[in-house]
Design a protein around this motif. Sequence first.
Motif, short mmCIF file in Angstrom:
data_model
loop_
_atom_site.label_atom_id
_atom_site.label_comp_id
_atom_site.label_asym_id
_atom_site.label_seq_id
_atom_site.Cartn_x
_atom_site.Cartn_y
_atom_site.Cartn_z
N THR A 167 35.82 29.91 38.29
CA THR A 167 37.22 29.77 38.13
C THR A 167 37.75 30.29 36.75
OG1 THR A 167 37.18 28.32 40.11
CG2 THR A 167 39.19 28.33 38.79
N ASP A 168 38.43 31.15 36.69
CA ASP A 168 38.85 31.67 35.35
C ASP A 168 40.40 30.97 35.28
OD1 ASP A 168 39.44 32.74 32.98
OD2 ASP A 168 39.59 34.66 33.68
N SER A 169 40.37 29.78 35.39
CA SER A 169 41.82 29.28 35.32
C SER A 169 42.75 29.51 34.25
CB SER A 169 41.72 27.87 34.88
OG SER A 169 40.60 27.14 35.85
N ALA A 170 42.24 30.07 33.06
CA ALA A 170 43.13 30.38 31.86
C ALA A 170 43.45 31.87 32.04
CB ALA A 170 42.75 29.81 30.73
N GLY A 171 42.67 32.39 32.83
CA GLY A 171 42.88 34.05 32.69
C GLY A 171 42.40 34.45 31.60
N ALA A 172 40.88 33.82 30.96
CA ALA A 172 40.84 34.25 29.57
C ALA A 172 39.32 34.99 29.55
CB ALA A 172 40.47 32.96 28.66
N LEU A 173 38.77 35.29 30.60
CA LEU A 173 37.76 35.88 30.71
C LEU A 173 37.93 37.62 30.95
CD1 LEU A 173 35.43 34.03 33.33
CD2 LEU A 173 35.10 34.03 30.71
N LEU A 174 36.81 38.21 30.16
CA LEU A 174 37.08 39.61 30.38
C LEU A 174 35.84 40.28 31.23
CD1 LEU A 174 37.56 40.44 26.45
CD2 LEU A 174 39.31 40.46 28.26
N PRO A 175 35.89 41.49 31.52
CA PRO A 175 35.11 41.78 32.78
C PRO A 175 33.50 41.63 32.70
CG PRO A 175 36.99 43.35 32.75
CD PRO A 175 37.01 42.23 31.64
N ASP A 176 33.15 41.89 31.31
CA ASP A 176 31.74 41.84 31.04
C ASP A 176 31.17 40.13 30.96
OD1 ASP A 176 31.28 44.60 30.45
OD2 ASP A 176 31.30 44.43 28.66
N GLU A 197 26.21 31.06 48.14
CA GLU A 197 27.07 32.08 47.62
C GLU A 197 27.73 31.72 46.49
OE1 GLU A 197 29.46 34.32 50.87
OE2 GLU A 197 28.88 32.66 51.99
N VAL A 198 28.40 32.93 45.59
CA VAL A 198 28.99 32.85 44.42
C VAL A 198 30.31 33.10 44.89
CG1 VAL A 198 29.01 33.45 42.19
CG2 VAL A 198 26.87 32.81 43.23
N GLY A 199 31.42 32.55 44.16
CA GLY A 199 32.88 33.09 44.19
C GLY A 199 33.28 33.51 43.02
N PHE A 200 34.59 34.14 42.99
CA PHE A 200 35.42 34.17 41.92
C PHE A 200 36.91 34.06 42.00
CE2 PHE A 200 37.87 36.85 38.68
CZ PHE A 200 37.43 36.31 37.64
N HIS A 201 37.60 33.43 41.02
CA HIS A 201 39.14 33.22 41.14
C HIS A 201 39.54 33.53 39.87
CE1 HIS A 201 42.55 30.64 42.06
NE2 HIS A 201 42.57 30.61 40.87
N GLY A 202 40.13 34.39 39.71
CA GLY A 202 40.78 34.95 38.77
C GLY A 202 42.39 34.82 38.22
N HIS A 203 42.85 34.77 37.04
CA HIS A 203 44.13 34.76 36.61
C HIS A 203 44.29 36.00 35.78
CE1 HIS A 203 46.10 31.10 38.19
NE2 HIS A 203 44.67 30.74 38.33
N SER A 251 45.83 40.60 32.05
CA SER A 251 45.98 42.03 32.77
C SER A 251 44.42 42.49 33.29
CB SER A 251 46.64 42.79 31.84
OG SER A 251 47.10 43.90 32.61
N VAL A 252 43.51 41.51 33.43
CA VAL A 252 42.45 42.27 33.84
C VAL A 252 41.87 41.38 35.10
CG1 VAL A 252 41.46 43.24 31.73
CG2 VAL A 252 41.04 40.83 32.16
N ALA A 253 42.51 40.80 35.71
CA ALA A 253 42.23 39.90 36.85
C ALA A 253 41.63 40.84 38.10
CB ALA A 253 43.35 39.38 37.60
N VAL A 254 42.22 42.04 38.23
CA VAL A 254 41.49 42.85 39.19
C VAL A 254 40.30 43.52 38.93
CG1 VAL A 254 41.90 45.18 40.54
CG2 VAL A 254 43.86 43.53 40.58
N ASN A 258 47.51 35.23 39.76
CA ASN A 258 46.16 35.54 40.06
C ASN A 258 45.85 37.13 40.33
OD1 ASN A 258 46.97 32.79 41.77
ND2 ASN A 258 45.02 32.55 40.86
N THR A 259 44.62 37.09 40.76
CA THR A 259 44.30 38.62 41.16
C THR A 259 45.27 39.13 42.27
OG1 THR A 259 42.04 38.06 40.75
CG2 THR A 259 42.40 40.05 42.25
N GLN A 260 46.06 40.33 42.11
CA GLN A 260 46.86 40.54 43.23
C GLN A 260 46.22 41.05 44.58
OE1 GLN A 260 50.23 42.77 41.60
NE2 GLN A 260 51.23 43.04 43.56
N THR A 261 46.37 40.26 45.60
CA THR A 261 45.49 40.39 46.75
C THR A 261 45.72 42.07 47.37
OG1 THR A 261 46.04 38.13 47.42
CG2 THR A 261 44.74 39.71 49.16
N GLU A 262 46.87 42.45 47.47
CA GLU A 262 47.16 43.72 48.25
C GLU A 262 46.42 44.83 47.38
OE1 GLU A 262 49.26 41.87 47.09
OE2 GLU A 262 51.13 42.75 46.34
N VAL A 263 46.70 44.69 45.92
CA VAL A 263 45.98 45.57 45.06
C VAL A 263 44.68 45.66 44.89
CG1 VAL A 263 46.15 46.32 42.48
CG2 VAL A 263 48.23 45.40 43.42
#
Lengths: 344, 344
Positions: A169-178, A194-200, A204-207, A234-239
Amino acid sequence: MNRKSDKPIKITEVCLRDGSHVVAHQYTEEQVRPVARALDDAGMHYIEVSHGDGLGGSTLQYGRSLVDELKLIEAAVEECRQATVAVLLLPGIGTVHQLKQARELGAGLVRVATHVTEADVSAQHIHAAREMGMETLGFLMMAHMAPVEKLVEQAKLMESYGAQAVYVTDSAGALLPDQVRERIRALRQALDIEVGFHGHNNLSVAVANTVAAIEEGATRIDGSVRCLGAGAGNTQTEVLLAVLERMGLQVGIDLYKMMDIAEDIVAPLIPNPQEINKGSLVLGYAGVYSSFLLHAERAGKRFGIDPRDILMELGKRKAVGGQEDLILDVAAEFAKAQKREVKG
Amino acid sequence: MNRKSDKPIKITEVCLRDGSHVVAHQYTEEQVRPVARALDDAGMHYIEVSHGDGLGGSTLQYGRSLVDELKLIEAAVEECRQATVAVLLLPGIGTVHQLKQARELGAGLVRVATHVTEADVSAQHIHAAREMGMETLGFLMMAHMAPVEKLVEQAKLMESYGAQAVYVTDSAGALLPDQVRERIRALRQALDIEVGFHGHNNLSVAVANTVAAIEEGATRIDGSVRCLGAGAGNTQTEVLLAVLERMGLQVGIDLYKMMDIAEDIVAPLIPNPQEINKGSLVLGYAGVYSSFLLHAERAGKRFGIDPRDILMELGKRKAVGGQEDLILDVAAEFAKAQKREVKG
């Protein structure tokens, strides 16, 4: 798309939970019903409904809800024919009693959320949720704050308590893709669940982060229609769904219907469009809780310090929620140091 | 960050050119001056100023500018102490004469832009720009529309005309990071000149695409403060800079100052925040020009067809700017087919 899992992707729509922050927890039943109904009709897998800070979050500290979240959960359950209504539970904020109430109203899944280094406080709640027959997932928040080995250790704790999946869970939107890749890969190797991901989206890299997570084998994925969520959203669902389709991955949700929900039902609910402004950008850049922003701005004003410098220092010190006092300490220290410089 | 180039990154800020679309080309001198001054003060390398569709774009077809772009260019040049003012030129819209006027006012760099398969129309303008002593770069628009080999062939043409760099220009925001990587890598291998990237955020991956481009060795990079640009806007400059700093790459531009410009100077200029709405998302998903959207919506209404289906078909047929007639044709075809289905 090369996916390192053959399990189906399951999407959880969080606009009625994380998105609750955007409307200061003022959602009404009349707003929740059409959103839930339309999401269900589009084929959404899970729809999370709770106060932005989870069950029991309606307090002076976290912001009072206009309508009791249990009413909103009940309304969402009534609207759903196929989707499962999910709830969020932060031990310390929400209780097992509240979870039981949500369960009785028809919530079928719970994410039990702790700070990335504090999985041990989730044991009781995970046990209880499993006993209630709920699908029970662990949510390791502020995942950027722990080294990968620590994250793995904490996820294994949640697995040992009975969690059926664990989220980065990237609560602060601080992670980069790598960084997301590295974390998902490590969890996939270490866990049987299972493993999940929740982005912010603060950087500008949530998607892009979410796509990276899916490629590495994450199968529990969060999105928020029109980007509704804390910080920059968050990650914009429809996008995300459009990107996944472009990459050849179908998840069984109707893209056009999701676009229509975003435009016609959700966008009119919010006071201001989600964008990456100075505040949300600095939160992601510093890697701190969104609740720190207002406090840092106030402290900055009082001590004549750039609030960004305060937030960067808090990020370095790995300050966590509840440590708002530290903000004043840091501001005072900086002001003192500045004074010394001017004198010296 | 692992970069496949040792040349310095040069950023071009396009909020006063691509961003002109967001304000329907109504920028005033009083707006342009403080933006240019602040960008220059923050260390921005290049500041592009032109009508959204480049020099000479102020027409009934592309939208009339409120203020003659030459006036705005002159104002920007006057405000810059270190930054170079750049202009955009689309042969067929802008002329060598207009370029000469911009040059005389102090513009130092020009991007000569053509559709990705039509580089040959840029020869005369590239020659002329080099003769004027301008830094002269080629801009291959709608880069997603051509196979990689075609893109390389067209870029080599621009190089042969004298271009000092060629951009992969993702005009529709339709490329995904791996596709950007592939294109930048191919150009880096085939060309002796620098390679650039210009992104749009319709699929929410503009920053991720730009980082991918930089990793592959692109050194000419476009950004737009607060995401101002056509469609869902461009790579958000201040966010990109934050991400690059987090990855350990300094480009010599002051991040805090850029955040302040975004918040205090640029955001107040625009009528609505940039977000990814139904229109901009479908443009990126279908991979078509933003100018098609309004036409498709009108045609959809007239023929009772979902405008998204029209845009998807246009994307498949690789329709280009100027082919707006095709929109009506497609809508009519679809309506006819629907009628047949209903009858049959």
